[in-house]
Design a protein around this motif. Structure first.
Motif, PDB file in Angstrom:
ATOM      1  N   GLN A 215      36.817  58.523   5.870  1.00 45.35           N
ATOM      2  CA  GLN A 215      37.664  57.295   4.952  1.00 45.35           C
ATOM      3  C   GLN A 215      36.371  56.419   3.779  1.00 45.35           C
ATOM      4  OE1 GLN A 215      40.183  54.544   6.774  1.00 45.35           O
ATOM      5  NE2 GLN A 215      41.015  56.744   8.457  1.00 45.35           N
ATOM      6  N   VAL A 216      35.157  56.111   4.226  1.00 49.17           N
ATOM      7  CA  VAL A 216      34.136  55.518   3.602  1.00 49.17           C
ATOM      8  C   VAL A 216      33.668  56.288   2.778  1.00 49.17           C
ATOM      9  CG1 VAL A 216      32.014  54.247   3.901  1.00 49.17           C
ATOM     10  CG2 VAL A 216      33.397  54.452   5.640  1.00 49.17           C
ATOM     11  N   PHE A 217      34.014  57.840   2.876  1.00 49.18           N
ATOM     12  CA  PHE A 217      32.977  58.645   1.399  1.00 49.18           C
ATOM     13  C   PHE A 217      34.292  58.681   0.430  1.00 49.18           C
ATOM     14  CE2 PHE A 217      33.003  62.917   0.019  1.00 49.18           C
ATOM     15  CZ  PHE A 217      31.742  63.342  -0.305  1.00 49.18           C
ATOM     16  N   VAL A 218      35.897  59.141  -0.035  1.00 52.14           N
ATOM     17  CA  VAL A 218      35.976  58.387  -0.191  1.00 52.14           C
ATOM     18  C   VAL A 218      36.493  57.622  -1.166  1.00 52.14           C
ATOM     19  CG1 VAL A 218      37.374  61.043   0.652  1.00 52.14           C
ATOM     20  CG2 VAL A 218      38.154  58.843   1.706  1.00 52.14           C
ATOM     21  N   LEU A 219      36.039  56.569  -0.422  1.00 55.32           N
ATOM     22  CA  LEU A 219      36.970  54.847  -1.339  1.00 55.32           C
ATOM     23  C   LEU A 219      35.746  55.023  -2.498  1.00 55.32           C
ATOM     24  CD1 LEU A 219      35.011  52.242   1.517  1.00 55.32           C
ATOM     25  CD2 LEU A 219      37.626  53.035   0.908  1.00 55.32           C
ATOM     26  N   PRO A 220      36.676  54.736  -3.694  1.00 58.73           N
ATOM     27  CA  PRO A 220      36.230  54.773  -4.845  1.00 58.73           C
ATOM     28  C   PRO A 220      35.035  54.466  -5.517  1.00 58.73           C
ATOM     29  CG  PRO A 220      38.756  54.245  -4.907  1.00 58.73           C
ATOM     30  CD  PRO A 220      37.879  53.608  -3.498  1.00 58.73           C
ATOM     31  N   THR A 326      16.351  49.980  -5.021  1.00 64.15           N
ATOM     32  CA  THR A 326      17.467  48.701  -5.076  1.00 64.15           C
ATOM     33  C   THR A 326      18.836  49.429  -5.727  1.00 64.15           C
ATOM     34  OG1 THR A 326      15.362  47.669  -4.764  1.00 64.15           O
ATOM     35  CG2 THR A 326      17.564  46.777  -5.386  1.00 64.15           C
ATOM     36  N   LEU A 327      18.840  49.673  -6.690  1.00 69.10           N
ATOM     37  CA  LEU A 327      19.608  50.339  -7.546  1.00 69.10           C
ATOM     38  C   LEU A 327      20.872  50.803  -7.298  1.00 69.10           C
ATOM     39  CD1 LEU A 327      18.343  51.006 -11.321  1.00 69.10           C
ATOM     40  CD2 LEU A 327      19.518  48.512 -10.378  1.00 69.10           C
ATOM     41  N   LEU A 328      20.656  51.506  -6.668  1.00 70.04           N
ATOM     42  CA  LEU A 328      21.795  53.074  -6.027  1.00 70.04           C
ATOM     43  C   LEU A 328      22.434  52.275  -4.052  1.00 70.04           C
ATOM     44  CD1 LEU A 328      19.638  56.400  -6.502  1.00 70.04           C
ATOM     45  CD2 LEU A 328      21.965  54.778  -8.001  1.00 70.04           C
ATOM     46  N   GLN A 329      21.205  51.162  -3.758  1.00 67.10           N
ATOM     47  CA  GLN A 329      22.213  50.672  -2.662  1.00 67.10           C
ATOM     48  C   GLN A 329      22.890  49.632  -3.065  1.00 67.10           C
ATOM     49  OE1 GLN A 329      18.396  49.720  -0.661  1.00 67.10           O
ATOM     50  NE2 GLN A 329      18.132  51.620   0.656  1.00 67.10           N
ATOM     51  N   THR A 330      22.642  48.544  -4.672  1.00 63.97           N
ATOM     52  CA  THR A 330      23.578  48.058  -4.577  1.00 63.97           C
ATOM     53  C   THR A 330      24.477  48.464  -5.471  1.00 63.97           C
ATOM     54  OG1 THR A 330      21.690  46.698  -5.349  1.00 63.97           O
ATOM     55  CG2 THR A 330      23.317  45.260  -6.118  1.00 63.97           C
ATOM     56  N   ALA A 331      24.587  49.765  -5.755  1.00 65.51           N
ATOM     57  CA  ALA A 331      26.250  50.218  -6.470  1.00 65.51           C
ATOM     58  C   ALA A 331      26.714  50.778  -5.045  1.00 65.51           C
ATOM     59  CB  ALA A 331      26.105  51.459  -7.348  1.00 65.51           C
ATOM     60  N   LEU A 332      26.111  51.118  -4.070  1.00 61.62           N
ATOM     61  CA  LEU A 332      27.209  51.941  -3.548  1.00 61.62           C
ATOM     62  C   LEU A 332      27.628  50.815  -2.413  1.00 61.62           C
ATOM     63  CD1 LEU A 332      27.736  54.232  -2.068  1.00 61.62           C
ATOM     64  CD2 LEU A 332      25.990  54.113  -0.067  1.00 61.62           C
ATOM     65  N   ALA A 333      27.190  49.670  -2.257  1.00 62.02           N
ATOM     66  CA  ALA A 333      27.600  48.536  -1.424  1.00 62.02           C
ATOM     67  C   ALA A 333      28.620  47.889  -2.485  1.00 62.02           C
ATOM     68  CB  ALA A 333      26.438  46.948  -0.912  1.00 62.02           C
ATOM     69  N   LYS A 334      28.627  47.807  -3.669  1.00 62.62           N
ATOM     70  CA  LYS A 334      29.521  47.383  -4.547  1.00 62.62           C
ATOM     71  C   LYS A 334      31.039  48.128  -4.921  1.00 62.62           C
ATOM     72  CE  LYS A 334      27.015  44.619  -7.650  1.00 62.62           C
ATOM     73  NZ  LYS A 334      27.505  43.025  -7.256  1.00 62.62           N
ATOM     74  N   ALA A 335      30.635  49.254  -4.427  1.00 62.86           N
ATOM     75  CA  ALA A 335      32.034  50.598  -4.125  1.00 62.86           C
ATOM     76  C   ALA A 335      32.250  50.587  -2.816  1.00 62.86           C
ATOM     77  CB  ALA A 335      30.812  51.626  -4.497  1.00 62.86           C
ATOM     78  N   ALA A 336      31.222  50.628  -1.693  1.00 71.72           N
ATOM     79  CA  ALA A 336      31.824  50.541  -0.337  1.00 71.72           C
ATOM     80  C   ALA A 336      31.956  49.856   0.212  1.00 71.72           C
ATOM     81  CB  ALA A 336      30.521  51.131   0.650  1.00 71.72           C
ATOM     82  N   ALA A 340      30.456  48.917   4.018  1.00 70.53           N
ATOM     83  CA  ALA A 340      28.099  49.355   3.384  1.00 70.53           C
ATOM     84  C   ALA A 340      27.357  50.257   4.674  1.00 70.53           C
ATOM     85  CB  ALA A 340      28.271  48.092   2.796  1.00 70.53           C
ATOM     86  N   ASP A 341      27.781  49.579   6.075  1.00 77.93           N
ATOM     87  CA  ASP A 341      26.652  49.809   6.622  1.00 77.93           C
ATOM     88  C   ASP A 341      27.076  50.920   6.537  1.00 77.93           C
ATOM     89  OD1 ASP A 341      25.358  47.725   7.256  1.00 77.93           O
ATOM     90  OD2 ASP A 341      26.220  46.841   9.000  1.00 77.93           O
ATOM     91  N   THR A 342      28.553  51.792   6.539  1.00 79.93           N
ATOM     92  CA  THR A 342      28.289  53.205   7.133  1.00 79.93           C
ATOM     93  C   THR A 342      27.919  54.155   5.684  1.00 79.93           C
ATOM     94  OG1 THR A 342      30.321  53.073   8.194  1.00 79.93           O
ATOM     95  CG2 THR A 342      29.895  55.483   7.496  1.00 79.93           C
ATOM     96  N   ALA A 343      28.094  53.729   4.817  1.00 81.46           N
ATOM     97  CA  ALA A 343      27.959  54.605   3.316  1.00 81.46           C
ATOM     98  C   ALA A 343      26.641  53.763   2.753  1.00 81.46           C
ATOM     99  CB  ALA A 343      28.577  53.211   2.158  1.00 81.46           C
ATOM    100  N   GLN A 344      26.059  52.943   3.448  1.00 78.53           N
ATOM    101  CA  GLN A 344      24.252  53.567   3.455  1.00 78.53           C
ATOM    102  C   GLN A 344      23.345  54.278   4.541  1.00 78.53           C
ATOM    103  OE1 GLN A 344      22.332  51.732   1.444  1.00 78.53           O
ATOM    104  NE2 GLN A 344      20.509  52.423   2.110  1.00 78.53           N
ATOM    105  N   SER A 345      24.143  54.651   5.654  1.00 75.37           N
ATOM    106  CA  SER A 345      23.431  56.198   5.774  1.00 75.37           C
ATOM    107  C   SER A 345      24.279  57.112   4.903  1.00 75.37           C
ATOM    108  CB  SER A 345      24.032  56.036   7.552  1.00 75.37           C
ATOM    109  OG  SER A 345      25.862  55.818   7.427  1.00 75.37           O
ATOM    110  N   MET A 346      24.918  57.266   4.904  1.00 71.46           N
ATOM    111  CA  MET A 346      25.182  58.452   4.360  1.00 71.46           C
ATOM    112  C   MET A 346      24.451  58.209   3.111  1.00 71.46           C
ATOM    113  SD  MET A 346      29.395  58.327   3.236  1.00 71.46           S
ATOM    114  CE  MET A 346      30.482  58.303   4.881  1.00 71.46           C
TER     115      MET A 346
END
Length: 401
Positions: A215-220, A326-336, A340-346
């Motif tokens: 479910q985290v993977f398919v978040l917009p 930092t840029l990609l982690q921040t972009a992913l945190a905003k999307a997830a 965000a923790d699970t998305a970060q592991s991805m």
């Protein structure tokens, strides 16, 4: 990386200061990042020495970087998911302590295959550590300081590239590569005490906030950020893993450490600019990073035999790369959002898939087509990633209105 909402998990007694950064703890996290990058990248600067001492080709030594990445690739998501409920500091200490063990084995090993196994486990500990760092930094501060806190925690990566790897390369050239890894073990032991002293402990994530990985993977926006991460890291590691034979082909045999120093110093400038602008110009910074890397690849294609061109291209490359984590982690945190923790592991998994792919693809290109093929590969991957960023206007890398 945890979004602002996850700071509600903090008990009242542990609420961070609203006005300042806890630099002692954040710099300890930055040192952990420093050790992780040093452990990952040292073989790239010591390819000739390790190849001679362990009796294998430089392409095989390059696979030490690949194996490190495979360990992180295999471990990041399952370990992060399995330990989401654990208290954070004991888990952080376990991850850091693992580096003392594996770097000691690497320093003492006389056998290539034993060294390869040590690198695999180094990657396992790295996968866990990278999944912790950004989220840890964000939980140590108030919401309006989280971007800066993450930038400080990530400072260890460009410092490792700018100062650590060149210094380790120089030390390994003068007195032997094994001492470089032994020094890493000593630094790790000091860090364990520093973390215990300066870094606060936090509870794990509550069960009701844990979304399944699918479910985290398919978040917009999540998929777009992960794809961009893969293309960027793959391109970077094709070139960085085999930077030694590349600069040798340009007639800079005695200047590998200097080339790495220029790259790292440019990366430091990049992360400083990123820390200043990330909250307001995230999309623009990502686009600029890709554009600079494209320019570097084009310059190398046009005249890679010129020392001035190589140094100029490496400078552009460093400016492009320094702020990317930092840029990609921040972009992913905003999307997830809350996941965000699970998305970060991805992201850690995809990042290390790019590292592993860079080691394999770079080795194949080196053996079959030679070092000049690196620039073409980098250019193609950068243009593909740039296209995805440009089109991810709504989710992933949204345009700010």
């Amino acid at each position: 990386m945890n979004p602002p909402e996850l700071t509600t998990l903090l008990p009242t007694a542990q609420a961070p200061s609203a006005d300042r950064l806890p630099l002692g703890g954040l710099l300890a996290l930055a040192t952990a990042a420093f050790i992780t990058i040093m452990t990952e990248a040292l073989p790239a600067g010591l390819l000739p020495q390790m190849s001679h001492d362990l009796g294998v080709s430089q392409a095989w030594i390059g696979q030490l970087v690949t194996m490190y990445a495979i360990g992180s690739l295999l471990a990041a998501i399952p370990l992060t998911v399995a330990t989401r409920g654990w208290r954070r500091r004991p888990l952080l200490l376990i991850a850091i302590g693992g580096f003392a063990l594996v770097n000691s084995v690497t320093a003492l090993s006389e056998n290539y295959w034993l060294t390869l196994v040590a690198r695999l486990f180094a990657g396992v500990f790295a996968g866990l550590l990278w999944a912790l760092l950004a989220g840890y930094a964000s939980r140590m501060v108030a919401p309006h300081l989280q971007g800066r806190a993450i930038a400080v925690a990530m400072l260890g990566a460009p410092l490792a590239l700018s100062l650590g790897v060149p210094a380790g390369t120089f030390l390994g050239t003068v007195v032997g590569w094994r001492l470089s890894f032994a020094v890493m073990t000593g630094l790790t032991l000091v860090l364990l005490g520093w973390v215990r002293w300066q870094v606060p402990d936090f509870p794990g994530q509550s069960a009701e906030k844990r979304l399944p990985v699918k479910q985290v993977f398919v978040l917009p926006g999540v998929t777009a950020v992960l794809f961009v991460t893969f293309t960027y890291v793959l391109a970077h590691n094709i070139l960085y893993t085999y930077i030694a034979p590349f600069v040798v082909s340009a007639g800079l045999t005695a200047q590998i450490d200097q080339v790495l120093l220029v790259f790292g110093l440019a990366a430091l400038v990049s992360i400083w600019v990123t820390g200043l602008l990330i909250d307001r110009r995230l999309r623009s910074l990502v686009l600029a990073s890709f554009a600079l890397f494209v320019l570097a690849a084009v310059a190398l294609l046009l005249n890679a035999s010129s020392a001035a061109t190589v140094y100029g291209a490496v400078t552009l490359w460093g400016l492009a790369y320094g702020g990317v984590p930092t840029l990609l982690q921040t972009a992913l945190a905003k999307a997830a959002g809350d996941s965000a923790d699970t998305a970060q592991s991805m992201l850690v998994t995809v990042w290390n898939l790019g590292i592993a792919g860079g080691g394999v693809a770079g080795g194949m290109l080196l053996e079959s087509l030679g070092v000049m093929s690196f620039s073409w590969a980098v250019l193609g991957l950068m243009l593909l990633g740039l296209w995805v960023v440009f089109n991810a206007r709504q989710q992933g890398f949204p345009v700010r209105h």
